[in-house]
Design an enzyme around this catalytic site. Sequence first.
Site, PDB file in Angstrom:
ATOM      1  N   ARG A   1       0.863  -1.171   0.000  1.00 43.46           N
ATOM      2  CA  ARG A   1       0.000   0.000   0.000  1.00 43.46           C
ATOM      3  C   ARG A   1       0.905   1.228   0.000  1.00 43.46           C
ATOM      4  NH1 ARG A   1      -3.610  -2.734  -1.389  1.00 43.46           N
ATOM      5  NH2 ARG A   1      -5.597  -3.150  -0.367  1.00 43.46           N
TER       6      ARG A   1
ATOM      7  N   GLU B   1      -3.868   7.680  -4.345  1.00 41.96           N
ATOM      8  CA  GLU B   1      -4.262   7.156  -5.670  1.00 41.96           C
ATOM      9  C   GLU B   1      -5.607   7.719  -6.109  1.00 41.96           C
ATOM     10  OE1 GLU B   1      -4.142   2.899  -5.309  1.00 41.96           O
ATOM     11  OE2 GLU B   1      -2.092   2.941  -4.582  1.00 41.96           O
TER      12      GLU B   1
ATOM     13  N   HIS C   1      -1.577   0.645  -9.909  1.00 42.21           N
ATOM     14  CA  HIS C   1      -2.184  -0.313  -8.981  1.00 42.21           C
ATOM     15  C   HIS C   1      -2.883  -1.458  -9.730  1.00 42.21           C
ATOM     16  CE1 HIS C   1      -3.955  -0.762  -4.659  1.00 42.21           C
ATOM     17  NE2 HIS C   1      -3.688  -1.933  -5.217  1.00 42.21           N
TER      18      HIS C   1
HETATM   19  O1  A2R Z   1       4.456  -9.349  11.131  1.00 42.30           O
HETATM   20  P1  A2R Z   1       4.022 -10.769  10.836  1.00 42.30           P
HETATM   21  O2  A2R Z   1       5.029 -11.771  11.270  1.00 42.30           O
HETATM   22  O3  A2R Z   1       2.620 -11.051  11.310  1.00 42.30           O
HETATM   23  O4  A2R Z   1       3.981 -10.890   9.245  1.00 42.30           O
HETATM   24  C1  A2R Z   1       3.002 -10.257   8.457  1.00 42.30           C
HETATM   25  C2  A2R Z   1       3.540  -8.983   7.818  1.00 42.30           C
HETATM   26  N1  A2R Z   1       3.259  -7.788   8.627  1.00 42.30           N
HETATM   27  C3  A2R Z   1       4.192  -6.957   9.082  1.00 42.30           C
HETATM   28  N2  A2R Z   1       5.521  -6.942   8.923  1.00 42.30           N
HETATM   29  C4  A2R Z   1       6.216  -5.957   9.532  1.00 42.30           C
HETATM   30  N3  A2R Z   1       5.645  -4.990  10.266  1.00 42.30           N
HETATM   31  C5  A2R Z   1       4.307  -4.954  10.466  1.00 42.30           C
HETATM   32  N4  A2R Z   1       3.747  -4.005  11.200  1.00 42.30           N
HETATM   33  C6  A2R Z   1       3.521  -5.979   9.850  1.00 42.30           C
HETATM   34  N5  A2R Z   1       2.202  -6.263   9.806  1.00 42.30           N
HETATM   35  C7  A2R Z   1       2.059  -7.365   9.072  1.00 42.30           C
HETATM   36  O5  A2R Z   1       2.832  -8.866   6.572  1.00 42.30           O
HETATM   37  C8  A2R Z   1       2.703 -11.137   7.251  1.00 42.30           C
HETATM   38  O6  A2R Z   1       3.813 -11.942   6.933  1.00 42.30           O
HETATM   39  C9  A2R Z   1       2.457 -10.169   6.110  1.00 42.30           C
HETATM   40  C10 A2R Z   1       1.001 -10.113   5.659  1.00 42.30           C
HETATM   41  O7  A2R Z   1       0.639 -11.362   5.189  1.00 42.30           O
HETATM   42  P2  A2R Z   1      -0.883 -11.817   4.971  1.00 42.30           P
HETATM   43  O8  A2R Z   1      -1.692 -11.401   6.141  1.00 42.30           O
HETATM   44  O9  A2R Z   1      -0.858 -13.263   4.583  1.00 42.30           O
HETATM   45  O10 A2R Z   1      -1.372 -10.906   3.782  1.00 42.30           O
HETATM   46  P3  A2R Z   1      -1.322 -11.184   2.201  1.00 42.30           P
HETATM   47  O11 A2R Z   1      -2.503 -11.954   1.799  1.00 42.30           O
HETATM   48  O12 A2R Z   1       0.014 -11.686   1.823  1.00 42.30           O
HETATM   49  O13 A2R Z   1      -1.511  -9.684   1.652  1.00 42.30           O
HETATM   50  C11 A2R Z   1      -0.594  -8.654   2.019  1.00 42.30           C
HETATM   51  C12 A2R Z   1      -0.999  -7.296   1.508  1.00 42.30           C
HETATM   52  C13 A2R Z   1      -2.455  -6.896   1.606  1.00 42.30           C
HETATM   53  O14 A2R Z   1      -2.868  -6.561   2.899  1.00 42.30           O
HETATM   54  C14 A2R Z   1      -2.498  -5.686   0.677  1.00 42.30           C
HETATM   55  O15 A2R Z   1      -2.067  -4.529   1.337  1.00 42.30           O
HETATM   56  C15 A2R Z   1      -1.478  -6.075  -0.373  1.00 42.30           C
HETATM   57  O16 A2R Z   1      -0.772  -7.210   0.137  1.00 42.30           O
HETATM   58  O17 A2R Z   1      -2.156  -6.465  -1.547  1.00 42.30           O
END
Ligand code: A2R
Length: 323
Positions: free
Chosen positions: A233, A262, A280
């Site tokens: 994002r 955007e 995007h």
């Molecule tokens: O932090 P972790 O270990 O829970 O790993 C998550 C990581 N993540 C972060 N990393 C660093 N700092 C943060 N504050 C933080 N918050 C979350 O992002 C996890 O490995 C990853 C998100 O993975 P998923 O929940 O499986 O999301 P997905 O389906 O891969 O989609 C990611 C994003 C969407 O939310 C849209 O913004 C974009 O891709 O299309």
Amino acid sequence: MSKADILMTAPMMPVVIDALDRAFNLHRLWEHDDRDTYLSEIGPRIRGVATSTLYGRMDATLFERLPNLEIVASFGVGYDNVDVAEAARRQVIVTNTPDVLNDEVADLTLGLLLATLRKIPQADRYLRDGRWLTAPFPLSNTLRGRKVGIVGLGRIGKAIAKRLEGFGVGIAYHGRTRQEDVAYAYHPTLLGMAEACDVLIAITPGGTATKHLINADVLKALGPHGVLINVARGSVVDEQALIEALKSGTILTAGLDVYDDEPRVPQELIDMEHVVLLPHIASGSVHTRNAMGQLVADNLMSWFDGKGPLTPVSETPYPGNKV
Ligand code: A2R
């Protein structure tokens, strides 16, 4: 049994509109100029919402108009367009569309990475401008010998890593937690990973927790040979710091699919010949957008069939679902 009333906030794929039209009384918010009057009329009847980033942010003001709302089905895996805290407070379930877009986004990410390093769009422009007739295209940067740091090794991040394995590059990741089941190098701090890598790929969720995660210090640590790819994002990167870093040569280049405001993109970025800018499009194929749209419809249909939501977000868990 009477059909439930569903509000769609902005136009979606025909496949979703058709499916919802068949199953529910579908109300199309975007077709009404006087939304206030329209919402006063239909708001109390609405039990489900289908929304997307095209509507903007679904905040407390809209929730307020829908007192009998049970579920919000949001189009996209990122759901920073929905005030989930407000939804949780009202015991409204929010669903997103995870997994069905992993491969598409990962494919595009590798395309953007290669396009940025090998200057594919610039080379295309070079040929079309007739400049090849006078001189060969200048030699480019390379992916060879690089170490890539994935910021957010989630569902999509893992699909990106899998593809990177085929490219024979070093792979590392940063997140808040180490993942025991992956062999890639884990960096507990983003600054540490930026120092150790020369490509960063951002693929975390948006929202306040990740706002400006990639800031001036991280870009400085990435260094003058460094490349930033952002498919997460716009809010994840401090855009002004990035512009400064690109101008001053603090980093080498960037490939961006997402921006702060955007579809408005800073003119300073547009004026830079060495960056690659996409509007995007990471999940934007007909195939994948249809799959995402189908999941929006399936979530609503499952809910109103009494079978619970298919893909509730973690902030609004449903007892019958593992999230
Ligand atoms: O932090 P972790 O270990 O829970 O790993 C998550 C990581 N993540 C972060 N990393 C660093 N700092 C943060 N504050 C933080 N918050 C979350 O992002 C996890 O490995 C990853 C998100 O993975 P998923 O929940 O499986 O999301 P997905 O389906 O891969 O989609 C990611 C994003 C969407 O939310 C849209 O913004 C974009 O891709 O299309």
